[in-house]
Write a protein that holds these residues in place. Structure first.
Motif, PDB file in Angstrom:
ATOM      1  N   LEU A 109       0.911  -1.146  -0.107  1.00 20.46           N
ATOM      2  CA  LEU A 109       0.052  -0.122   0.059  1.00 20.46           C
ATOM      3  C   LEU A 109       0.859   1.457   0.236  1.00 20.46           C
ATOM      4  O   LEU A 109       0.530   2.290  -0.671  1.00 20.46           O
ATOM      5  N   ALA A 110       1.893   1.312   0.951  1.00 21.32           N
ATOM      6  CA  ALA A 110       2.624   2.467   0.903  1.00 21.32           C
ATOM      7  C   ALA A 110       3.652   2.453  -0.247  1.00 21.32           C
ATOM      8  O   ALA A 110       3.982   3.726  -0.484  1.00 21.32           O
ATOM      9  N   LEU A 111       3.867   1.490  -0.825  1.00 25.73           N
ATOM     10  CA  LEU A 111       4.618   1.602  -2.111  1.00 25.73           C
ATOM     11  C   LEU A 111       4.042   2.108  -3.579  1.00 25.73           C
ATOM     12  O   LEU A 111       4.713   2.298  -4.495  1.00 25.73           O
ATOM     13  N   GLY A 112       2.592   2.047  -3.280  1.00 27.98           N
ATOM     14  CA  GLY A 112       1.826   2.456  -4.358  1.00 27.98           C
ATOM     15  C   GLY A 112       0.886   1.329  -5.201  1.00 27.98           C
ATOM     16  O   GLY A 112       0.372   1.647  -6.151  1.00 27.98           O
ATOM     17  N   THR A 113       0.869   0.122  -4.616  1.00 33.11           N
ATOM     18  CA  THR A 113      -0.037  -0.918  -5.033  1.00 33.11           C
ATOM     19  C   THR A 113      -1.284  -0.567  -5.016  1.00 33.11           C
ATOM     20  O   THR A 113      -1.810   0.051  -4.189  1.00 33.11           O
ATOM     21  N   SER A 114      -2.294  -0.846  -5.996  1.00 31.90           N
ATOM     22  CA  SER A 114      -3.761  -0.291  -6.084  1.00 31.90           C
ATOM     23  C   SER A 114      -4.333  -1.257  -4.603  1.00 31.90           C
ATOM     24  O   SER A 114      -4.040  -2.333  -4.478  1.00 31.90           O
ATOM     25  N   PRO A 115      -5.204  -0.306  -3.845  1.00 32.09           N
ATOM     26  CA  PRO A 115      -5.851  -0.884  -3.052  1.00 32.09           C
ATOM     27  C   PRO A 115      -6.912  -1.782  -3.497  1.00 32.09           C
ATOM     28  O   PRO A 115      -7.435  -2.766  -2.795  1.00 32.09           O
ATOM     29  N   ASN A 116      -7.366  -1.704  -4.620  1.00 31.03           N
ATOM     30  CA  ASN A 116      -8.328  -2.463  -5.241  1.00 31.03           C
ATOM     31  C   ASN A 116      -7.760  -3.987  -5.396  1.00 31.03           C
ATOM     32  O   ASN A 116      -8.235  -4.920  -5.129  1.00 31.03           O
ATOM     33  N   ALA A 117      -6.280  -3.891  -5.955  1.00 35.62           N
ATOM     34  CA  ALA A 117      -5.670  -5.154  -6.050  1.00 35.62           C
ATOM     35  C   ALA A 117      -5.444  -5.856  -4.907  1.00 35.62           C
ATOM     36  O   ALA A 117      -5.373  -7.364  -4.975  1.00 35.62           O
ATOM     37  N   LEU A 118      -5.184  -5.211  -3.911  1.00 32.49           N
ATOM     38  CA  LEU A 118      -4.911  -5.611  -2.696  1.00 32.49           C
ATOM     39  C   LEU A 118      -6.106  -6.192  -1.978  1.00 32.49           C
ATOM     40  O   LEU A 118      -6.258  -7.446  -1.437  1.00 32.49           O
ATOM     41  N   MET A 119      -7.342  -5.603  -1.968  1.00 29.30           N
ATOM     42  CA  MET A 119      -8.411  -6.087  -1.459  1.00 29.30           C
ATOM     43  C   MET A 119      -8.873  -7.324  -2.297  1.00 29.30           C
ATOM     44  O   MET A 119      -9.320  -8.307  -1.716  1.00 29.30           O
ATOM     45  N   ALA A 120      -8.865  -7.411  -3.612  1.00 31.55           N
ATOM     46  CA  ALA A 120      -9.070  -8.526  -4.268  1.00 31.55           C
ATOM     47  C   ALA A 120      -8.470  -9.758  -4.034  1.00 31.55           C
ATOM     48  O   ALA A 120      -8.966 -10.788  -4.030  1.00 31.55           O
ATOM     49  N   GLU A 121      -7.288  -9.314  -3.679  1.00 36.04           N
ATOM     50  CA  GLU A 121      -6.260 -10.529  -3.170  1.00 36.04           C
ATOM     51  C   GLU A 121      -6.689 -11.103  -1.962  1.00 36.04           C
ATOM     52  O   GLU A 121      -6.696 -12.559  -1.664  1.00 36.04           O
ATOM     53  N   LEU A 122      -7.011 -10.291  -0.975  1.00 33.91           N
ATOM     54  CA  LEU A 122      -7.545 -10.947   0.134  1.00 33.91           C
ATOM     55  C   LEU A 122      -8.888 -11.774   0.056  1.00 33.91           C
ATOM     56  O   LEU A 122      -9.252 -12.423   0.776  1.00 33.91           O
ATOM     57  N   PHE A 123      -9.502 -11.295  -1.032  1.00 33.96           N
ATOM     58  CA  PHE A 123     -10.956 -11.839  -1.490  1.00 33.96           C
ATOM     59  C   PHE A 123     -10.593 -13.372  -2.206  1.00 33.96           C
ATOM     60  O   PHE A 123     -11.733 -13.888  -2.345  1.00 33.96           O
ATOM     61  N   ALA A 124      -9.588 -13.531  -2.351  1.00 37.59           N
ATOM     62  CA  ALA A 124      -9.074 -14.519  -3.610  1.00 37.59           C
ATOM     63  C   ALA A 124      -9.537 -14.418  -4.834  1.00 37.59           C
ATOM     64  O   ALA A 124      -9.929 -15.463  -5.523  1.00 37.59           O
ATOM     65  N   LYS A 125      -9.627 -13.112  -5.424  1.00 41.57           N
ATOM     66  CA  LYS A 125     -10.182 -13.086  -6.550  1.00 41.57           C
ATOM     67  C   LYS A 125      -8.987 -12.944  -7.732  1.00 41.57           C
ATOM     68  O   LYS A 125      -8.003 -12.315  -7.213  1.00 41.57           O
ATOM     69  N   GLU A 126      -9.296 -13.121  -9.131  1.00 38.50           N
ATOM     70  CA  GLU A 126      -8.261 -13.253  -9.971  1.00 38.50           C
ATOM     71  C   GLU A 126      -7.725 -11.845 -10.376  1.00 38.50           C
ATOM     72  O   GLU A 126      -6.731 -11.643 -10.931  1.00 38.50           O
ATOM     73  N   THR A 127      -8.429 -10.893  -9.804  1.00 40.47           N
ATOM     74  CA  THR A 127      -7.778  -9.438 -10.061  1.00 40.47           C
ATOM     75  C   THR A 127      -7.104  -9.027  -9.027  1.00 40.47           C
ATOM     76  O   THR A 127      -6.785  -7.932  -8.972  1.00 40.47           O
ATOM     77  N   GLY A 128      -6.622  -9.927  -7.960  1.00 40.77           N
ATOM     78  CA  GLY A 128      -5.721  -9.477  -7.104  1.00 40.77           C
ATOM     79  C   GLY A 128      -4.482  -9.432  -7.375  1.00 40.77           C
ATOM     80  O   GLY A 128      -3.995  -9.946  -8.613  1.00 40.77           O
ATOM     81  N   CYS A 129      -3.354  -9.027  -6.602  1.00 41.13           N
ATOM     82  CA  CYS A 129      -2.114  -8.828  -6.875  1.00 41.13           C
ATOM     83  C   CYS A 129      -1.274 -10.003  -7.305  1.00 41.13           C
ATOM     84  O   CYS A 129      -0.161  -9.795  -7.753  1.00 41.13           O
ATOM     85  N   SER A 130      -1.587 -11.010  -6.614  1.00 42.94           N
ATOM     86  CA  SER A 130      -1.021 -12.341  -6.802  1.00 42.94           C
ATOM     87  C   SER A 130      -1.939 -13.468  -7.829  1.00 42.94           C
ATOM     88  O   SER A 130      -2.182 -14.390  -7.298  1.00 42.94           O
ATOM     89  N   LYS A 131      -3.085 -12.531  -8.471  1.00 45.57           N
ATOM     90  CA  LYS A 131      -3.890 -13.453  -9.069  1.00 45.57           C
ATOM     91  C   LYS A 131      -5.060 -14.232  -8.261  1.00 45.57           C
ATOM     92  O   LYS A 131      -5.543 -15.334  -8.458  1.00 45.57           O
ATOM     93  N   GLY A 132      -5.045 -13.805  -6.810  1.00 46.86           N
ATOM     94  CA  GLY A 132      -6.021 -14.698  -6.026  1.00 46.86           C
ATOM     95  C   GLY A 132      -5.198 -15.932  -5.542  1.00 46.86           C
ATOM     96  O   GLY A 132      -6.176 -16.469  -4.855  1.00 46.86           O
ATOM     97  N   LYS A 133      -4.078 -16.120  -5.908  1.00 50.13           N
ATOM     98  CA  LYS A 133      -3.478 -17.498  -5.380  1.00 50.13           C
ATOM     99  C   LYS A 133      -2.649 -17.340  -4.114  1.00 50.13           C
ATOM    100  O   LYS A 133      -2.327 -18.261  -3.406  1.00 50.13           O
ATOM    101  N   GLY A 134      -2.305 -15.893  -3.490  1.00 54.77           N
ATOM    102  CA  GLY A 134      -1.573 -15.721  -2.346  1.00 54.77           C
ATOM    103  C   GLY A 134      -2.302 -15.513  -1.145  1.00 54.77           C
ATOM    104  O   GLY A 134      -2.091 -15.892   0.016  1.00 54.77           O
ATOM    105  N   GLY A 135      -3.405 -14.764  -1.358  1.00 54.54           N
ATOM    106  CA  GLY A 135      -4.146 -14.133  -0.166  1.00 54.54           C
ATOM    107  C   GLY A 135      -3.237 -13.351   0.879  1.00 54.54           C
ATOM    108  O   GLY A 135      -2.352 -12.755   0.410  1.00 54.54           O
TER     109      GLY A 135
END
Length: 320
Positions: free
Chosen positions: A64-90
């Protein structure tokens, strides 16, 4: 002002993540950083955008502090494919190559030799960049740390090792798990420049990291910093934190890092209370948007299981 905005984003994002975890919209493990925000904000302002970052599994605040989109981070928490780790990392395995954030690692202390390796690559390639490697206080008892410290000093690698000492390795206090409670002194066994840092004060973090970065870029090798900090929540969302008193937690809340920055801003008239509230309101809207984005995003398809496993795209030995 940048510190205030950055730390408020971390705080509001994780408060919402904790709420969503309670609603079972976020599942698995979830380790919140609430209270420790200065450990990241002060370091970001002291380093260059091409430096590498690596940490353990309490890893939402760093990207978050480095500039990653909050959308991509929240989607990763939701395990969605739009997450920053494609939903695979959580929650525990956030990655974002675009901002040089190399994870989110679940093995305690496992990121320490990786951080040394990242620094080795920067030195080998003569980039002038460094790696900052974060760990929790429990990780200093891992053997891999000592091997990495020895090699980093031997080869004078451009790495800043940071232990975020929040007082508890999971639910066990440092006093009960380590004969050495001034953790920074561990680095002195390797002649590594080492110092404690009051990480409830973002200015202290910035100054300590800036000094360490100057040494690293000058070819003088690694530094070990002990960030003395505190997390208000338990080790993870499943931890009720009954091993500490309400008085202890409240004592640290009185030293809250965001409130410290707010007080300086108001005292020096960098902004008014109304202007700070407007920033907070805007951040809440950004977080709300990230939740909506995550809710609407699809889960990854089953065939995505076979992607990103091997560099070779036509690897012949995968059996379906």
């Amino acid at each position: 002002m940048k510190w205030f905005e950055s730390m408020m984003l971390m705080r509001r994002f994780e408060e919402k993540a904790g709420q969503l975890y309670g609603q079972q919209k976020i599942k698995g493990f979830c380790h919140l950083y609430i209270g420790q925000e200065a450990c990241v904000a002060g370091a970001v302002s002291a380093l260059h955008k091409d430096d590498k970052w690596i940490t353990a599994y309490r890893d939402h605040a760093h990207p978050l502090a480095l500039g990653t989109s909050p959308n991509a981070l929240m989607a990763e928490l939701f395990a969605k494919e739009t997450g920053c780790s494609k939903g695979k990392g959580g929650s525990m395995h956030m990655f974002d190559k675009a901002v040089n954030f190399v994870g989110g690692h679940g093995i305690v202390g496992g990121q320490v030799p990786l951080g040394a390796g990242l620094a080795f690559a920067e030195k080998y390639n003569k980039t002038g960049n460094l790696c900052i490697c974060y760990m929790g206080d429990g990780a200093v008892r891992q053997g891999a740390l000592h091997e990495a410290f020895n090699m980093a000093m031997l080869w004078k690698l451009p790495v800043i090792f940071v232990v975020e000492n929040n007082g508890y390795a999971m639910g066990t206090s440092v006093q009960r798990t380590s004969n050495v409670t001034d953790l920074y002194t561990i680095g002195e066994a390797y002649d590594m420049p080492s110092e404690p840092v009051d990480a409830m004060q973002v200015e202290e973090v910035h100054n300590a990291v800036a000094r360490a970065a100057e040494r690293a870029r000058a070819g003088e090798g690694p530094t070990f910093l002990e960030f003395k900090t505190y997390r208000y929540k338990g080790h993870s969302m499943s931890d009720p934190a009954k091993y500490r008193t309400k008085e202890e937690v409240e004592g640290y809340r009185q030293r809250d890092t965001i409130e410290n920055v707010r007080a300086v801003i108001l005292e020096r008239q960098y902004a008014t209370e109304e202007e700070l509230q407007a920033i907070d309101d805007r951040i809440k809207a950004v977080v709300a948007e990230s939740v909506e984005f995550a809710e609407k995003s699809p889960f990854p398809p089953a065939e995505e299981l076979y992607q990103d496993v091997y560099v070779q795209s036509d690897y012949p030995f995968i059996r379906e």
